[in-house]
Design a protein around this motif. Sequence first.
Motif, short mmCIF file in Angstrom:
data_model
loop_
_atom_site.label_atom_id
_atom_site.label_comp_id
_atom_site.label_asym_id
_atom_site.label_seq_id
_atom_site.Cartn_x
_atom_site.Cartn_y
_atom_site.Cartn_z
N ILE A 47 6.65 35.38 49.44
CA ILE A 47 7.29 36.72 49.80
C ILE A 47 6.89 37.55 51.01
N ILE A 48 7.59 37.94 51.75
CA ILE A 48 6.92 38.70 52.83
C ILE A 48 8.06 39.94 52.90
N ASP A 49 7.07 40.67 52.73
CA ASP A 49 7.86 42.07 52.65
C ASP A 49 6.74 43.58 52.81
N PRO A 50 7.04 44.61 53.44
CA PRO A 50 5.97 45.51 53.94
C PRO A 50 5.83 46.40 52.66
N ILE A 51 6.58 46.41 51.78
CA ILE A 51 6.30 47.19 50.76
C ILE A 51 5.30 46.50 49.42
N PRO A 52 4.33 47.31 49.24
CA PRO A 52 3.39 46.57 48.07
C PRO A 52 3.91 45.92 46.93
N GLY A 53 3.14 45.46 46.05
CA GLY A 53 3.81 44.94 44.81
C GLY A 53 3.93 43.63 44.63
N ARG A 54 4.25 42.90 43.69
CA ARG A 54 4.55 41.55 43.54
C ARG A 54 5.91 41.15 43.93
N LEU A 55 6.93 41.91 43.57
CA LEU A 55 8.15 41.70 43.98
C LEU A 55 8.65 40.44 43.42
N ASP A 56 8.52 39.78 42.58
CA ASP A 56 8.64 38.54 42.05
C ASP A 56 8.83 38.32 40.57
N PRO A 57 9.87 38.80 40.11
CA PRO A 57 9.81 38.88 38.60
C PRO A 57 9.80 37.71 37.82
N GLY A 82 2.12 31.41 44.29
CA GLY A 82 2.42 31.37 45.67
C GLY A 82 1.59 32.04 46.38
N LYS A 83 2.25 33.32 47.28
CA LYS A 83 1.82 34.18 47.99
C LYS A 83 2.56 35.39 48.02
N LYS A 84 2.07 36.82 48.04
CA LYS A 84 2.93 37.93 48.46
C LYS A 84 2.13 38.65 49.73
N LEU A 85 2.98 38.36 50.81
CA LEU A 85 2.35 38.67 52.00
C LEU A 85 2.88 40.11 52.48
N THR A 86 2.10 41.18 52.28
CA THR A 86 2.46 42.62 52.38
C THR A 86 2.31 42.84 53.91
N CYS A 87 3.19 42.86 54.75
CA CYS A 87 3.26 42.91 56.14
C CYS A 87 4.52 43.22 56.79
N ASP A 88 4.87 43.55 58.06
CA ASP A 88 5.86 43.60 58.60
C ASP A 88 6.48 42.45 58.98
N ILE A 89 7.82 42.19 58.73
CA ILE A 89 8.58 41.04 58.80
C ILE A 89 8.28 40.34 60.14
N THR A 90 8.92 41.32 60.94
CA THR A 90 8.80 40.64 62.65
C THR A 90 7.37 40.07 62.90
N VAL A 114 -1.41 41.61 59.88
CA VAL A 114 -0.49 40.59 59.43
C VAL A 114 -1.18 39.55 58.51
N ALA A 115 -0.28 39.55 57.40
CA ALA A 115 -1.13 38.54 56.62
C ALA A 115 -0.82 37.22 56.88
N GLU A 116 -1.72 36.49 57.49
CA GLU A 116 -1.53 35.24 58.06
C GLU A 116 -1.60 34.17 57.08
N VAL A 117 -1.34 33.01 57.12
CA VAL A 117 -1.17 31.82 56.21
C VAL A 117 -2.07 30.75 57.31
N PRO A 118 -3.32 30.41 56.70
CA PRO A 118 -3.93 29.64 57.79
C PRO A 118 -3.59 28.05 57.87
N ASP A 119 -2.84 27.78 56.88
CA ASP A 119 -2.43 26.27 56.94
C ASP A 119 -1.05 26.17 57.28
N GLU A 158 17.55 43.66 63.01
CA GLU A 158 16.49 43.14 63.97
C GLU A 158 15.96 41.87 63.40
N GLU A 159 15.17 42.22 61.86
CA GLU A 159 14.68 41.38 61.15
C GLU A 159 15.34 40.35 60.72
N GLY A 160 16.79 40.69 60.32
CA GLY A 160 17.87 39.55 59.76
C GLY A 160 17.90 38.54 61.07
N VAL A 161 18.25 39.11 62.16
CA VAL A 161 18.59 38.10 63.25
C VAL A 161 17.30 37.22 63.68
#
Length: 564
Positions: free
Chosen positions: A308-318, A323-331, A208-213, A232-235
């Motif tokens: 941006i939190i998403d399990p798919i690698p890449g920036r995903l921000d046109p 900020g941060k791209k956090l590549t990990c499971d959303i739940t 999990v890509a944790e945010v320390p602060d 499940e993630e949406g809920v």
Amino acid sequence: MSNSAFNRRWAELLLEALSRHGLRHVCIAPGSRSTPLTIAAAANNKLICHTHFDERGLGHLALGLSKASREPVAVIVTSGTAVANLYPSLIEASLTGERVVFLTADRPPELMDCGANQAIRQNGIFASHPCQTISLPRPTVDIPASWLVSVIDHNMASLRHGALHMNCPFAEPLYGNEEPAYKEWQQQLGDWWKSNEPWLSQPVANVVAEVPDWNYWQQKKGVVLAGRMSAEEGVNVAKWAKALGWPLIGNVLSQTGQPLPCADLWLDNPHVQEILAQAQLVVQFGFSLIGKRLLQWQAKCQPQEFWIIDPIPGRLDPANHRGKKLTCDITDWLLAHPAQSRVPWAQSHTPWAEELIVWSEKAVNCVRTELAGKFGEATVAYRLRELLPERGQLFVGNSLIIRLIDALGQLPAGYPVYSNRGASGIDGLISTAAGVQRATAKPTLAVIGDLSALYDLNSLVLLRYPSAPIVLIVVNNNGGQIFSLLPTPEEARQRFYCMPQQVSFDHAAAMFGLKYASPQSWIELQQGIEQAWRQNETTLIELKVPEREGAECLQQLLKQVAML
């Protein structure tokens, strides 16, 4: 003993190795060169085989199966242009993360570049789009069985998302000699055959890509954007945002319940933009944002940080925010970053942008008033939740209708929604919907446009014998009316963009043995769909609507809400 026998042993081992990684579904197109793979798949009782005569549709069938099952799915095709027809589905899988293994049979090297029939250069044919590639050698007893399973195990363990292309050359003969020759080659693996485990185990840590602060940031004024996620993630995201007191702007694919509906209308209002300009942090879960106004706001917003939190690698921000791209499971990320109030006895944070609730309600009222008593594309988008099957699922295509649903509708929280919003093409939508239904055996409502239906028309054959009721709504607005929103000259718009075809789909339904209806009112539509849910078959419902009604309604509502 001939090549045909060893080709079979090689293919049997290959399919068995894949099955050890949770692969259950195999999609097969007809062809001769792929015979070893086809026969091996059919003989393996762990595998469920699906067929289609069209490789383009076959690839999308596999895509749909993988979307809904969340498991790897294999595709088997013969050599030549059959391979090239897989390109659109492979690109989509690599963009949206479905694990699809493309097994492309090939001619052996000595038949390349010499005029041999149906021999094209297949190595590297998909360029950089596959996440993994394997160019297997021609089957030979000189290569130990342990090498083949190790190569497959390594690539499958590394395939966290996207497509794997495995090019498989086979030399003739491909037929005959059905005796169990070369079994001793397979038996090099010993008691592996009695297990269900991979030969080479490579566990991957779920980090999990944790945010320390995080405790610092959760006290800020945040905005949550919700793109494509699982039900499940949406809920969970909706609950998390509510506990933080942050406004959540979710699209039709977020499955969050869209607590602030009609966002694509009210985001254009200058008062709303003033409120949102106060945001200090924007957190986006999932990509595939749909609404034009949401995309525009996302591009120009200037918070202190954008995550941006998403399990798919890449920036995903046109828009390339800081900020941060956090590549990990959303739940998993949500569990590691709970919403904790500074006040011990408080259950949640105090909402900071409650005015957005009022603006959302105003937009909903405008939609309700504008569509009162009307029947058309916009009405179907607005009232779509009334048509959804109980304990079912929704598949939405890539035409004007998905934008109308996103702008005007509100779907239930946690209701499964699927789409092809990676490359956002109109190819393979019927076949993808068929795969989604086959993977889950749930009642399925699919909504696509008329050009999308024409583009994948022969995949209606995949809907003939469903395991649960399917309703396919084809919104026939006579062309690609999403292009009517473009500021192009009228004549050019019709000829080169909208391309009206003046077709009806009743004969298509009859050709493939599907039930057909063309309701003329909302009551007829609702009654027809309610009846369809009681029957274990497919119903094609054609909605013949005025060409520009949906686009003009959206434009009119945008003007109304912007002036509030």
